[in-house]
Design an enzyme around this catalytic site. Structure first.
Site, PDB file in Angstrom:
ATOM      1  N   ASN A 184       0.803  -1.222   0.000  1.00 40.23           N
ATOM      2  CA  ASN A 184       0.000   0.000   0.000  1.00 40.23           C
ATOM      3  C   ASN A 184       0.836   1.271   0.000  1.00 40.23           C
ATOM      4  OD1 ASN A 184      -2.864  -0.969   0.259  1.00 40.23           O
ATOM      5  ND2 ASN A 184      -1.958  -2.037   1.997  1.00 40.23           N
ATOM      6  N   THR A 185       2.064   1.196   0.488  1.00 43.13           N
ATOM      7  CA  THR A 185       2.895   2.398   0.537  1.00 43.13           C
ATOM      8  C   THR A 185       4.259   2.242  -0.121  1.00 43.13           C
ATOM      9  OG1 THR A 185       3.702   1.763   2.730  1.00 43.13           O
ATOM     10  CG2 THR A 185       1.834   3.263   2.652  1.00 43.13           C
ATOM     11  N   GLY A 210      -5.399 -11.565   0.938  1.00 43.16           N
ATOM     12  CA  GLY A 210      -4.421 -10.753   0.212  1.00 43.16           C
ATOM     13  C   GLY A 210      -3.312 -11.599  -0.385  1.00 43.16           C
ATOM     14  N   ASP A 223      -0.331 -10.865  -0.936  1.00 46.12           N
ATOM     15  CA  ASP A 223       0.935 -10.725  -0.208  1.00 46.12           C
ATOM     16  C   ASP A 223       1.021 -11.730   0.939  1.00 46.12           C
ATOM     17  OD1 ASP A 223      -1.135  -9.415   1.130  1.00 46.12           O
ATOM     18  OD2 ASP A 223       0.119  -7.756   1.828  1.00 46.12           O
ATOM     19  N   THR A 239       1.838  -1.205   6.369  1.00 42.95           N
ATOM     20  CA  THR A 239       0.713  -0.287   6.535  1.00 42.95           C
ATOM     21  C   THR A 239      -0.343  -0.920   7.432  1.00 42.95           C
ATOM     22  OG1 THR A 239       1.133   0.577   4.310  1.00 42.95           O
ATOM     23  CG2 THR A 239      -0.997   1.095   5.313  1.00 42.95           C
TER      24      THR A 239
END
Length: 255
Positions: free
Chosen positions: A12-13, A103, A105, A128
């Site tokens: 996300n970041t 997810g 990931d 995150t």
């Protein structure tokens, strides 16, 4: 001639990359994108050779996948192979009733950990979001937890309350001791909460299984978490990339 495969972990970041050439795994680099995956940001991804394939785990959303696909076409004339969570693959069985909701990931991280350590596992990604997944030694995923990451925990509390905080408030060290300022109490409380969840979950899992549990930690805040946990754990910052490498090798082997 072994294939050269570019591996992408898009959170996300931040975005991380590595390359796989035959059995050789080479760590690339990482960049912060904060949701802005434009061509200027993606141009910072450096590769020594033209990749034959590109494999990715992306949790940054559909728009991010579209931006990445357009970049891969412009830069390499390649399609990106996105890994999706499924019911069972590579020795791991998904606990979700709807496997696609897990997810990618987390799925890839569990596959990597299962093949690297082959025991009862607690797989943690401190980014995150803070995610925690339990996997039995036979590859059965028991489920997990998701909570805000350390930074998000603090921001949510400050933004959702009337706690007086100056705009330049900073904390230079974050630990699990009692805070002696408001910002210290918030920051240390977030870390203490995260460590408490991890330690309590592992203790319960070990009691249930009557066997030791291996704790594997990844993510941008992984080092901070490892430094403050009171239980043995292994820091593996490139866990998702290594999982992508394992999946890529498996797919190459069956072609």
């Amino acid at each position: 001639m072994p294939e050269n495969i570019l591996l992408l972990d898009i959170g996300n970041t931040r975005l991380k990359w590595a390359s796989l050439n035959g059995s050789t795994f080479l760590v690339g680099g990482e960049l912060l994108h904060a949701g802005q995956l434009d061509s200027r940001t993606l141009s910072k991804i450096s590769t020594d050779v033209l990749p034959d394939r590109i494999m990715a785990a992306c949790v940054a959303g559909n728009m991010a996948e579209i931006e990445l696909q357009e970049w891969a076409q412009r830069q390499f004339q390649r399609e990106i192979e996105y890994v999706r969570s499924v019911q069972q693959a590579h020795g791991v069985t998904n606990a979700y009733s709807d496997p696609a909701q897990l997810g990618s990931d987390r799925w890839v991280a569990m596959i990597a950990a299962h093949h690297e350590w082959q025991g009862n596992l607690c797989v943690i990604d401190a980014g995150t979001a803070l995610t925690l997944d339990l996997v039995q030694s036979d590859g059965l995923h028991l489920g997990g937890y998701i909570l805000p990451g350390l930074d998000m925990m603090q921001r949510c509390l400050v933004e959702g309350t009337e706690i007086p905080m100056s705009s330049d408030s900073v904390i230079l060290t974050m630990n699990t001791r009692l805070g002696d300022s408001t910002i210290g109490c918030i920051s240390n409380g977030a870390l203490q909460g995260a460590c408490g969840l991890v330690e309590r979950t592992i203790l319960h899992f070990e009691k249930q299984r009557q066997e030791p549990v291996i704790c594997i930690v990844a993510g941008g805040d992984g080092q901070l978490l490892v430094d403050n946990l009171t239980i043995p754990c292994i820091l593996e910052p490139d866990l998702i990339l290594r999982g992508l490498g394992y999946i890529a090798r498996s797919r190459t082997a069956i072609k």
